[in-house]
Design a protein around this motif. Sequence first.
Motif, PDB file in Angstrom:
ATOM      1  N   LEU A  68      -6.390   9.111   0.469  1.00  0.00           N
ATOM      2  CA  LEU A  68      -5.879   7.738   0.466  1.00  0.00           C
ATOM      3  C   LEU A  68      -5.503   7.308  -0.953  1.00  0.00           C
ATOM      4  O   LEU A  68      -4.446   6.705  -1.160  1.00  0.00           O
ATOM      5  N   ARG A 118      -2.344   8.632  -1.920  1.00  0.00           N
ATOM      6  CA  ARG A 118      -1.299   8.195  -0.980  1.00  0.00           C
ATOM      7  C   ARG A 118      -0.719   9.365  -0.183  1.00  0.00           C
ATOM      8  O   ARG A 118       0.469   9.382   0.149  1.00  0.00           O
ATOM      9  N   VAL A 141      -2.377  10.240   2.682  1.00  0.00           N
ATOM     10  CA  VAL A 141      -2.626   9.744   4.035  1.00  0.00           C
ATOM     11  C   VAL A 141      -2.607   8.219   3.990  1.00  0.00           C
ATOM     12  O   VAL A 141      -2.842   7.612   2.942  1.00  0.00           O
ATOM     13  N   GLY A 142      -2.304   7.653   5.149  1.00  0.00           N
ATOM     14  CA  GLY A 142      -2.366   6.211   5.310  1.00  0.00           C
ATOM     15  C   GLY A 142      -3.422   5.874   6.345  1.00  0.00           C
ATOM     16  O   GLY A 142      -3.791   6.718   7.160  1.00  0.00           O
ATOM     17  N   ARG A 143      -3.904   4.652   6.302  1.00  0.00           N
ATOM     18  CA  ARG A 143      -4.942   4.212   7.237  1.00  0.00           C
ATOM     19  C   ARG A 143      -4.485   2.929   7.911  1.00  0.00           C
ATOM     20  O   ARG A 143      -4.010   2.010   7.251  1.00  0.00           O
ATOM     21  N   SER A 144      -4.621   2.899   9.228  1.00  0.00           N
ATOM     22  CA  SER A 144      -4.276   1.688   9.984  1.00  0.00           C
ATOM     23  C   SER A 144      -5.400   1.395  10.964  1.00  0.00           C
ATOM     24  O   SER A 144      -6.211   2.270  11.292  1.00  0.00           O
ATOM     25  N   THR A 158      -3.188   8.855   9.144  1.00  0.00           N
ATOM     26  CA  THR A 158      -1.947   9.595   9.379  1.00  0.00           C
ATOM     27  C   THR A 158      -1.423  10.108   8.053  1.00  0.00           C
ATOM     28  O   THR A 158      -1.726   9.552   6.991  1.00  0.00           O
ATOM     29  N   LEU A 159      -0.655  11.165   8.109  1.00  0.00           N
ATOM     30  CA  LEU A 159      -0.025  11.670   6.894  1.00  0.00           C
ATOM     31  C   LEU A 159       1.103  10.736   6.476  1.00  0.00           C
ATOM     32  O   LEU A 159       1.860  10.251   7.314  1.00  0.00           O
ATOM     33  N   THR A 160       1.197  10.511   5.187  1.00  0.00           N
ATOM     34  CA  THR A 160       2.352   9.798   4.652  1.00  0.00           C
ATOM     35  C   THR A 160       3.491  10.799   4.485  1.00  0.00           C
ATOM     36  O   THR A 160       3.305  12.012   4.684  1.00  0.00           O
ATOM     37  N   HIS A 161       4.649  10.304   4.100  1.00  0.00           N
ATOM     38  CA  HIS A 161       5.781  11.204   3.835  1.00  0.00           C
ATOM     39  C   HIS A 161       5.396  12.229   2.767  1.00  0.00           C
ATOM     40  O   HIS A 161       5.678  13.417   2.897  1.00  0.00           O
ATOM     41  N   GLU A 162       4.703  11.747   1.718  1.00  0.00           N
ATOM     42  CA  GLU A 162       4.276  12.654   0.639  1.00  0.00           C
ATOM     43  C   GLU A 162       3.255  13.670   1.153  1.00  0.00           C
ATOM     44  O   GLU A 162       3.282  14.834   0.771  1.00  0.00           O
ATOM     45  N   SER A 182       3.051  14.828   4.228  1.00  0.00           N
ATOM     46  CA  SER A 182       3.809  15.795   5.041  1.00  0.00           C
ATOM     47  C   SER A 182       4.570  16.778   4.162  1.00  0.00           C
ATOM     48  O   SER A 182       4.629  17.975   4.450  1.00  0.00           O
TER      49      SER A 182
END
Length: 160
Positions: free
Chosen positions: A81, A84, A86-89, A101-105, A107
């Motif tokens: 996190l 950046r 992964v993102g967290r929701s 979830t994976l962020t664009h970076e 991935s």
Amino acid sequence: MTHDAESGLKLDGYLPYRLSVASNAVSGLIARAYQDRFGLTIPQWRLICVLAEDGGLTQNQIVARTVMDKVTVSRAAQGLLKRRLVGRSDHHADGRSHVLTLTHEGSRLHSEIAPLALAYEAALIAGLAPEEVNLLKRLLSRLQSAAGALAGESLPPSLR
């Protein structure tokens, strides 16, 4: 030395020890590559892989999927996190839980590391025939299942 001592436990022939030593050797080799080149720990890399394969997951789902403990998953997630990757929701059904979830970076990084991971695997199994690799995978799966069964069930009388 008595006959009993001679026929007893020999560490180098003890399968749990041999599995641990082999696992540590492989993990150490790969961990150095991930740390040196990408600044990732093995748990962080596993978390990235799981999210790349399965999509968004809660930390409890990651624990179940990777068989890593909650603290390890939490630390890995926090590190990812901060970077950046992964993102967290919020979880739609459980307000106390979050979905990672994976962020664009993240991935992009997975796409960069995956070929390296496969190359290490290929180098490690280069001396094995394909049928030996398949047998090894089946045997490891059976050992993991047996360990899970022993951990989750009452022990047989011989182990009490």
